[in-house]
Design a protein around this motif. Structure first.
Motif, PDB file in Angstrom:
ATOM      1  N   ASP A   1     -11.273  14.338  17.231  1.00 32.64           N
ATOM      2  CA  ASP A   1     -11.084  13.439  16.086  1.00 32.64           C
ATOM      3  C   ASP A   1     -10.718  14.209  14.816  1.00 32.64           C
ATOM      4  N   LEU A   2     -10.698  15.535  14.881  1.00 33.91           N
ATOM      5  CA  LEU A   2     -10.504  16.334  13.674  1.00 33.91           C
ATOM      6  C   LEU A   2      -9.241  15.953  12.906  1.00 33.91           C
ATOM      7  N   ASP A   3      -8.111  15.832  13.572  1.00 35.23           N
ATOM      8  CA  ASP A   3      -6.863  15.528  12.855  1.00 35.23           C
ATOM      9  C   ASP A   3      -6.945  14.179  12.141  1.00 35.23           C
ATOM     10  N   ASP A   4      -7.464  13.166  12.826  1.00 34.81           N
ATOM     11  CA  ASP A   4      -7.575  11.834  12.214  1.00 34.81           C
ATOM     12  C   ASP A   4      -8.593  11.833  11.076  1.00 34.81           C
ATOM     13  N   LEU A   5      -9.713  12.504  11.296  1.00 32.48           N
ATOM     14  CA  LEU A   5     -10.747  12.571  10.265  1.00 32.48           C
ATOM     15  C   LEU A   5     -10.236  13.327   9.043  1.00 32.48           C
ATOM     16  N   TYR A   6      -9.503  14.403   9.277  1.00 34.23           N
ATOM     17  CA  TYR A   6      -8.930  15.178   8.172  1.00 34.23           C
ATOM     18  C   TYR A   6      -7.903  14.344   7.404  1.00 34.23           C
ATOM     19  N   ALA A   7      -7.040  13.644   8.126  1.00 30.74           N
ATOM     20  CA  ALA A   7      -6.043  12.799   7.454  1.00 30.74           C
ATOM     21  C   ALA A   7      -6.724  11.775   6.553  1.00 30.74           C
ATOM     22  N   MET A   8      -7.834  11.219   7.013  1.00 25.34           N
ATOM     23  CA  MET A   8      -8.547  10.212   6.237  1.00 25.34           C
ATOM     24  C   MET A   8      -9.289  10.836   5.060  1.00 25.34           C
ATOM     25  N   GLN A   9     -10.071  11.890   5.301  1.00 28.06           N
ATOM     26  CA  GLN A   9     -10.926  12.452   4.257  1.00 28.06           C
ATOM     27  C   GLN A   9     -10.179  13.378   3.291  1.00 28.06           C
ATOM     28  N   SER A  10      -8.935  13.682   3.579  1.00 28.16           N
ATOM     29  CA  SER A  10      -8.149  14.493   2.644  1.00 28.16           C
ATOM     30  C   SER A  10      -7.239  13.632   1.771  1.00 28.16           C
ATOM     31  N   ASP A  11      -7.241  12.334   2.012  1.00 27.59           N
ATOM     32  CA  ASP A  11      -6.387  11.403   1.277  1.00 27.59           C
ATOM     33  C   ASP A  11      -7.081  10.998  -0.029  1.00 27.59           C
ATOM     34  N   PRO A  12      -6.506  11.371  -1.181  1.00 29.83           N
ATOM     35  CA  PRO A  12      -7.142  11.023  -2.461  1.00 29.83           C
ATOM     36  C   PRO A  12      -7.347   9.525  -2.655  1.00 29.83           C
ATOM     37  N   ASP A  13      -6.452   8.697  -2.105  1.00 32.07           N
ATOM     38  CA  ASP A  13      -6.621   7.245  -2.236  1.00 32.07           C
ATOM     39  C   ASP A  13      -7.833   6.757  -1.439  1.00 32.07           C
ATOM     40  N   VAL A  14      -8.044   7.322  -0.247  1.00 33.78           N
ATOM     41  CA  VAL A  14      -9.204   6.957   0.563  1.00 33.78           C
ATOM     42  C   VAL A  14     -10.487   7.386  -0.151  1.00 33.78           C
ATOM     43  N   CYS A  15     -10.452   8.570  -0.759  1.00 33.76           N
ATOM     44  CA  CYS A  15     -11.649   9.137  -1.398  1.00 33.76           C
ATOM     45  C   CYS A  15     -11.900   8.604  -2.803  1.00 33.76           C
ATOM     46  N   ARG A  16     -11.001   7.804  -3.325  1.00 33.60           N
ATOM     47  CA  ARG A  16     -11.088   7.334  -4.703  1.00 33.60           C
ATOM     48  C   ARG A  16     -12.458   6.790  -5.058  1.00 33.60           C
ATOM     49  N   TYR A  17     -13.047   5.983  -4.196  1.00 32.55           N
ATOM     50  CA  TYR A  17     -14.319   5.342  -4.504  1.00 32.55           C
ATOM     51  C   TYR A  17     -15.496   5.951  -3.731  1.00 32.55           C
ATOM     52  N   LEU A  18     -15.275   7.107  -3.116  1.00 32.15           N
ATOM     53  CA  LEU A  18     -16.335   7.789  -2.389  1.00 32.15           C
ATOM     54  C   LEU A  18     -17.024   8.803  -3.286  1.00 32.15           C
ATOM     55  N   LEU A  19     -18.131   9.351  -2.806  1.00 33.58           N
ATOM     56  CA  LEU A  19     -18.904  10.293  -3.611  1.00 33.58           C
ATOM     57  C   LEU A  19     -18.324  11.703  -3.592  1.00 33.58           C
ATOM     58  N   TYR A  20     -17.272  11.926  -2.828  1.00 31.49           N
ATOM     59  CA  TYR A  20     -16.674  13.257  -2.751  1.00 31.49           C
ATOM     60  C   TYR A  20     -15.165  13.187  -3.009  1.00 31.49           C
ATOM     61  N   GLU A  21     -14.640  14.348  -3.436  1.00 31.40           N
ATOM     62  CA  GLU A  21     -13.196  14.493  -3.622  1.00 31.40           C
ATOM     63  C   GLU A  21     -12.535  14.644  -2.258  1.00 31.40           C
TER      64      GLU A  21
ATOM     65  N   ILE B   1     -15.689   3.782   6.185  1.00 30.53           N
ATOM     66  CA  ILE B   1     -14.492   4.394   5.616  1.00 30.53           C
ATOM     67  C   ILE B   1     -13.355   4.147   6.600  1.00 30.53           C
ATOM     68  N   LEU B   2     -12.267   3.586   6.102  1.00 29.91           N
ATOM     69  CA  LEU B   2     -11.092   3.352   6.936  1.00 29.91           C
ATOM     70  C   LEU B   2      -9.850   3.936   6.264  1.00 29.91           C
ATOM     71  N   PRO B   3      -8.959   4.533   7.039  1.00 32.61           N
ATOM     72  CA  PRO B   3      -7.684   4.986   6.485  1.00 32.61           C
ATOM     73  C   PRO B   3      -6.784   3.782   6.214  1.00 32.61           C
ATOM     74  N   PRO B   4      -5.757   3.956   5.392  1.00 32.95           N
ATOM     75  CA  PRO B   4      -4.889   2.819   5.040  1.00 32.95           C
ATOM     76  C   PRO B   4      -4.333   2.055   6.239  1.00 32.95           C
ATOM     77  N   ALA B   5      -3.971   2.733   7.308  1.00 38.70           N
ATOM     78  CA  ALA B   5      -3.362   2.066   8.466  1.00 38.70           C
ATOM     79  C   ALA B   5      -4.327   1.113   9.174  1.00 38.70           C
ATOM     80  N   SER B   6      -5.633   1.284   8.970  1.00 41.23           N
ATOM     81  CA  SER B   6      -6.617   0.437   9.646  1.00 41.23           C
ATOM     82  C   SER B   6      -7.131  -0.698   8.775  1.00 41.23           C
ATOM     83  N   ARG B   7      -6.731  -0.731   7.536  1.00 40.47           N
ATOM     84  CA  ARG B   7      -7.289  -1.712   6.602  1.00 40.47           C
ATOM     85  C   ARG B   7      -6.644  -3.090   6.752  1.00 40.47           C
ATOM     86  N   GLY B   8      -7.386  -4.101   6.311  1.00 39.95           N
ATOM     87  CA  GLY B   8      -6.856  -5.462   6.289  1.00 39.95           C
ATOM     88  C   GLY B   8      -6.836  -6.150   7.641  1.00 39.95           C
TER      89      GLY B   8
END
Length: 195
Positions: free
Chosen positions: A27-47, A106-113
């Motif tokens: 899951d590393l690649d998918d998790l990295y894509a999600m947690q490295s995205d500034p838009d995903v992290c915007r409202y999270l407690l970490y950068e 936490i969901l990446p943009p492709a999984s939202r909605g």
């Protein structure tokens, strides 16, 4: 006093469309894509995180498989029926005596909605108020995160508080919204949020 049946070792949970299971090394690649995205992290407690940071987080979260005492958590992956990574859930025991836990997603943009967060949260709430015998589950979030607010509302969670400029985060004062649902409220719901 009613005792919570702990310890509980993680077991996959599933609905018609999704499955919650433990994070895996692949899951590393998918998790990295999600947690490295500034838009995903915007409202999270970490950068946004580096690949090295995500590798460490994956090792920590993959090893979190048991709920036994206050502070224990599980952070399973949300997957579709084909096993594709859709995001992650978070579930932490906050009090054994008060039978309370925290939930998050936490969901990446492709999984939202698509209702995945609500469906995954419903699986964890069914576990919480069923097998685990908890009394109360809450979520804390940035009130500007309208999508997460809507998930809480669809789950039947009550808006219990709005803490103004509650924390200094990412260079600004931010508010915190608090939502919660009780076992009796969950059991009285007329309709499940599952699709």
């Amino acid at each position: 006093m009613f005792a919570v049946p702990l310890p509980w070792d993680f077991q996959p949970l599933a609905s018609d469309r999704i499955r919650l299971d433990l994070l895996r090394d692949d899951d590393l690649d998918d998790l990295y894509a999600m947690q490295s995205d500034p838009d995903v992290c915007r409202y999270l407690l970490y950068e946004a995180r580096t690949r090295e940071q995500v590798t460490e987080v994956l090792a920590r979260d993959r090893a979190a498989t048991r709920l036994a005492e206050r502070g224990d958590f599980v952070q399973p992956a949300i997957r579709d029926v084909d096993g594709r990574f859709l995001g992650t859930m978070y579930f932490e025991l906050h009090s054994i005596d008060d039978r309370t836990a925290e939930i998050g997603w936490i969901l990446p943009p492709a999984s939202r909605g698509r209702g995945y967060a609500g469906e995954a949260a419903a699986l964890l709430l069914e576990l919480a108020f069923g097998e685990l015998g908890l009394h109360r589950v809450f979520a804390e979030l940035d009130p500007r995160n309208g999508a997460s607010v809507r998930v809480c509302e669809r789950l039947g969670m009550r808006h219990e508080g709005h803490f103004i400029e509650h924390m200094w985060l990412k260079g600004e004062w931010t508010d915190t919204g608090h939502y919660a649902i009780l076992e009796r409220e969950w059991c009285a719901r007329p309709v499940s949020p599952r699709r």
